[in-house]
Design a protein around this motif. Structure first.
Motif, PDB file in Angstrom:
ATOM      1  N   THR A   1       0.496   2.790  -6.989  1.00 20.22           N
ATOM      2  CA  THR A   1      -0.632   3.712  -6.901  1.00 20.22           C
ATOM      3  C   THR A   1      -1.745   3.292  -7.857  1.00 20.22           C
ATOM      4  O   THR A   1      -2.933   3.309  -7.508  1.00 20.22           O
ATOM      5  CB  THR A   1      -0.182   5.150  -7.233  1.00 20.22           C
ATOM      6  OG1 THR A   1       0.744   5.597  -6.237  1.00 20.22           O
ATOM      7  CG2 THR A   1      -1.363   6.102  -7.279  1.00 20.22           C
TER       8      THR A   1
ATOM      9  N   PHE B   1      -7.783   3.514   1.493  1.00 20.21           N
ATOM     10  CA  PHE B   1      -7.309   2.240   0.955  1.00 20.21           C
ATOM     11  C   PHE B   1      -6.805   1.335   2.072  1.00 20.21           C
ATOM     12  O   PHE B   1      -7.114   0.139   2.117  1.00 20.21           O
ATOM     13  CB  PHE B   1      -6.188   2.441  -0.072  1.00 20.21           C
ATOM     14  CG  PHE B   1      -5.662   1.138  -0.613  1.00 20.21           C
ATOM     15  CD1 PHE B   1      -6.286   0.513  -1.680  1.00 20.21           C
ATOM     16  CD2 PHE B   1      -4.565   0.502  -0.034  1.00 20.21           C
ATOM     17  CE1 PHE B   1      -5.831  -0.709  -2.163  1.00 20.21           C
ATOM     18  CE2 PHE B   1      -4.107  -0.713  -0.504  1.00 20.21           C
ATOM     19  CZ  PHE B   1      -4.739  -1.317  -1.577  1.00 20.21           C
ATOM     20  N   TYR B   2      -6.013   1.916   2.976  1.00 19.10           N
ATOM     21  CA  TYR B   2      -5.469   1.137   4.086  1.00 19.10           C
ATOM     22  C   TYR B   2      -6.587   0.554   4.941  1.00 19.10           C
ATOM     23  O   TYR B   2      -6.537  -0.609   5.359  1.00 19.10           O
ATOM     24  CB  TYR B   2      -4.553   2.019   4.932  1.00 19.10           C
ATOM     25  CG  TYR B   2      -3.910   1.296   6.087  1.00 19.10           C
ATOM     26  CD1 TYR B   2      -2.834   0.440   5.884  1.00 19.10           C
ATOM     27  CD2 TYR B   2      -4.374   1.470   7.397  1.00 19.10           C
ATOM     28  CE1 TYR B   2      -2.243  -0.222   6.940  1.00 19.10           C
ATOM     29  CE2 TYR B   2      -3.794   0.807   8.456  1.00 19.10           C
ATOM     30  CZ  TYR B   2      -2.722  -0.045   8.219  1.00 19.10           C
ATOM     31  OH  TYR B   2      -2.150  -0.715   9.266  1.00 19.10           O
TER      32      TYR B   2
ATOM     33  N   TYR C   1       0.846  -1.192   0.000  1.00 17.45           N
ATOM     34  CA  TYR C   1       0.000   0.000   0.000  1.00 17.45           C
ATOM     35  C   TYR C   1       0.885   1.247   0.000  1.00 17.45           C
ATOM     36  O   TYR C   1       1.968   1.279   0.589  1.00 17.45           O
ATOM     37  CB  TYR C   1      -0.973   0.004   1.179  1.00 17.45           C
ATOM     38  CG  TYR C   1      -0.359  -0.247   2.537  1.00 17.45           C
ATOM     39  CD1 TYR C   1       0.005   0.802   3.368  1.00 17.45           C
ATOM     40  CD2 TYR C   1      -0.165  -1.550   3.008  1.00 17.45           C
ATOM     41  CE1 TYR C   1       0.552   0.576   4.618  1.00 17.45           C
ATOM     42  CE2 TYR C   1       0.383  -1.794   4.253  1.00 17.45           C
ATOM     43  CZ  TYR C   1       0.740  -0.732   5.057  1.00 17.45           C
ATOM     44  OH  TYR C   1       1.287  -0.970   6.297  1.00 17.45           O
ATOM     45  N   THR C   2       0.413   2.271  -0.682  1.00 18.73           N
ATOM     46  CA  THR C   2       1.248   3.440  -0.942  1.00 18.73           C
ATOM     47  C   THR C   2       1.609   4.218   0.316  1.00 18.73           C
ATOM     48  O   THR C   2       2.651   4.871   0.362  1.00 18.73           O
ATOM     49  CB  THR C   2       0.558   4.397  -1.932  1.00 18.73           C
ATOM     50  OG1 THR C   2      -0.725   4.778  -1.409  1.00 18.73           O
ATOM     51  CG2 THR C   2       0.381   3.738  -3.282  1.00 18.73           C
TER      52      THR C   2
ATOM     53  N   GLU D   1      -5.116   7.498   0.614  1.00 21.65           N
ATOM     54  CA  GLU D   1      -4.293   6.403   1.149  1.00 21.65           C
ATOM     55  C   GLU D   1      -4.863   5.827   2.437  1.00 21.65           C
ATOM     56  O   GLU D   1      -4.769   4.623   2.681  1.00 21.65           O
ATOM     57  CB  GLU D   1      -2.856   6.885   1.359  1.00 21.65           C
ATOM     58  CG  GLU D   1      -2.158   7.250   0.059  1.00 21.65           C
ATOM     59  CD  GLU D   1      -0.729   7.714   0.269  1.00 21.65           C
ATOM     60  OE1 GLU D   1      -0.401   8.133   1.404  1.00 21.65           O
ATOM     61  OE2 GLU D   1       0.062   7.663  -0.689  1.00 21.65           O
TER      62      GLU D   1
ATOM     63  N   ASN E   1      -3.379   0.049  -6.430  1.00 20.10           N
ATOM     64  CA  ASN E   1      -4.198   0.407  -5.263  1.00 20.10           C
ATOM     65  C   ASN E   1      -5.487   1.090  -5.700  1.00 20.10           C
ATOM     66  O   ASN E   1      -6.568   0.835  -5.157  1.00 20.10           O
ATOM     67  CB  ASN E   1      -3.427   1.336  -4.327  1.00 20.10           C
ATOM     68  CG  ASN E   1      -2.433   0.635  -3.422  1.00 20.10           C
ATOM     69  OD1 ASN E   1      -1.828   1.259  -2.552  1.00 20.10           O
ATOM     70  ND2 ASN E   1      -2.229  -0.657  -3.606  1.00 20.10           N
TER      71      ASN E   1
END
Length: 379
Positions: free
Chosen positions: A334, A358-359, A104-105, A355, A337
C-alpha cells in the motif's frame, strides 16, 4: 500430520535457495516433496541436483492437485503471486509466498480475502523480520521505551544496480515484467519493516519518483517520499539504485530520544526524562533534557529465509502464530503503491488509496511497456 510436504513453484534464484536448505533438512518437520517450473531444463536440473525421488511438474496447477504436497512456497514473478496463492489455497494447501505480496493492492486484497476463508496457514517471506536489529527495535518501540514516535527517517540507497543488471533480462525494470522498480523489487523488506517496527501506517503520502534516472529503464529507481501519521508524527523515505556508495540508515525519533540503525549497529540516544515532561516543567530558555548515548546489545541470530519457513512449518504443525502473516503483505505494498500514485497524479495520496485509480494508471504504463509479461524472477 508430523511432516509438512512442501512444493516449490518457480526455480529461479530464490526458489533454488529455498529448495537447498529444505533438501539439507535445515527446517525441522518439513521436506521438499515436489517442484514446479515452466522451463523443462530447470526441472531436469532439479532432478540432477536433488535426486530422482523429487517430483517435478511442468504445471503448478498439476502439482497443487497432485495430493503429494501439503503446502507450497511460491517463488514466481511478482504479478503471479496473488493468483498462484489463490489457486493453491483453493486447492486446500498452506501457502508461503515470496515478497512482494503482489504488484497492486486490489489484487492482493482479493488474495487476503480468499486466505481468510481458507482455514490454511498463509505466510509471506518477510525474512528481515528475523533480523535481531529490527526485532529489538520493534520490542523497544512497542514497550514504550522510546516513547511516542514523532519522526521516522529511512535512507536506503545502497541498492546499487548497474545497467548490466537491468540488461540481463528483458523483463527487468519494466512495468509489464516486474510492475515497478526499486519499490517493488528491492525495497519491500524496508517498507514492511518501516511500518512493522514502529506500528504506524501513514495516513497520507507525498512522493517524488524518478523513472529511469541515470539508467535506461522504464520504472522508478529514485524515490523521495514524505509521510504523515495519525498521531502527528512525520516520516521521510529515500531510496535509489544508482548511488555509490549508498547509505542504509534508519532513524526513529520519539518522546524519549532517538534510535539509529546503521552499519549493523543500534544506537540509542535516551533522554533521562520524557521530552514532553521536561518541556512542561522546565523554566530555562536554552535547557535540554539530560541524554545518554549507548549501543543497544543485539543477540546474534536471525536465520532469515529458513527461519521464516520454519516459523510457517511450526504454525502448520503446532498452531503457533506467524511472525510474518501473509495478510500483512498488503501494508508495505500500500505504501509503495501510494508513492507511485502520488507521483503519477502529482499530488497527495490519502490512505487507504484509490485502488481503482492506481490500477488504471498502472495499466497505462503496462500498455507502453517493452515486454508483454514477466519472464523471470527479480532481486
Amino acid at each position: 500430520m508430523s511432516t509438512v510436504r512442501i512444493g516449490i513453484v518457480g526455480l529461479g534464484n530464490m526458489g533454488k535457495g529455498h529448495a537447498q536448505y529444505l533438501i539439507e533438512g535445515q527446517v525441522k518437520g518439513a521436506v521438499l516433496a515436489a517442484v514446479s517450473d515452466v522451463r523443462p531444463e530447470s526441472l531436469e536440473l532439479a532432478k540432477q541436483t536433488w535426486g530422482d525421488q523429487l517430483l517435478t511438474y511442468a504445471s503448478a496447477s498439476e502439482m497443487f492437485r497432485s495430493g503429494e504436497i501439503d503446502g507450497v512456497l511460491i517463488c514466481t514473478p511478482h504479478y503471479d503471486h496473488p493468483k498462484m496463492t489463490i489457486e493453491a489455497l483453493e486447492a486446500g494447501l498452506h501457502v508461503l509466498v515470496e515478497k512482494p505480496a503482489g504488484v497492486y493492492t486490489k489484487q492482493v486484497r482479493e488474495m487476503n480475502e480468499v486466505a481468510a476463508k481458507s482455514g490454511k496457514v498463509f505466510g509471506i517471506m518477510y525474512n528481515q523480520r528475523t533480523n535481531p536489529l529490527y526485532a529489538k527495535l520493534k520490542e523497544l518501540i512497542s514497550s514504550g521505551e522510546l516513547g511516542e514516535v514523532r519522526r521516522t527517517n529511512w535512507i536506503i540507497t545502497n541498492w546499487y544496480r548497474p545497467q548490466a543488471y537491468y540488461n540481463s533480462g528483458g523483463w527487468r525494470a519494466t512495468w509489464a515484467g516486474e510492475g515497478g522498480g526499486v519499490l517493488i523489487n528491492q525495497d519491500p523488506h524496508q517498507l514492511d519493516l518501516w511500518q512493522w517496527t514502529t506500528g504506524l501506517m501513514p495516513k497520507r503520502i507525498r512522493a517524488f519518483c524518478g523513472f529511469g534516472k541515470h539508467r535506461s529503464i522504464e520504472v522508478e529507481n529514485d524515490v523521495t517520499a514524505y509521510v504523515e501519521y495519525e498521531n502527528g508524527a512525520t516520516g521521510v523515505f529515500v531510496t535509489s539504485t544508482y548511488e555509490c556508495p549508498g547509505t542504509n540508515r534508519f532513524e526513529i525519533s520519539g518522546d524519549r530520544g532517538k534510535i539509529v540503525i546503521e552499519n549493523d549497529r543500534m544506537t540509542f540516544w535516551r533522554l533521562r526524562q520524557l521530552e514532553s515532561e521536561f518541556n512542561r516543567t522546565n523554566t530555562e530558555s536554552f535547557a535540554q533534557p539530560e541524554c545518554w548515548q549507548f549501543d543497544i546489545p543485539i543477540t546474534p541470530g536471525g536465520a532469515q529465509h529458513k527461519e521464516i519457513t520454519q516459523d510457517w512449518t511450526n504454525a502448520i504443525l503446532h498452531g503457533k502464530p506467524l511472525l510474518a502473516p501473509g495478510e500483512e503483505g498488503i501494508k508495505g505494498l500500500t505504501i509503495s503503491n501510494a508513492m507511485l500514485l502520488s507521483t503519477w497524479i502529482d499530488d497527495w495520496v490519502e490512505l487507504p488509496i484509490n485502488e481503482d485509480l492506481f490500477y488504471e494508471k498502472l495499466q497505462e504504463r503496462i500498455a507502453l511497456s517493452t515486454v508483454s509479461s514477466g519472464q523471470g524472477e527479480s532481486r
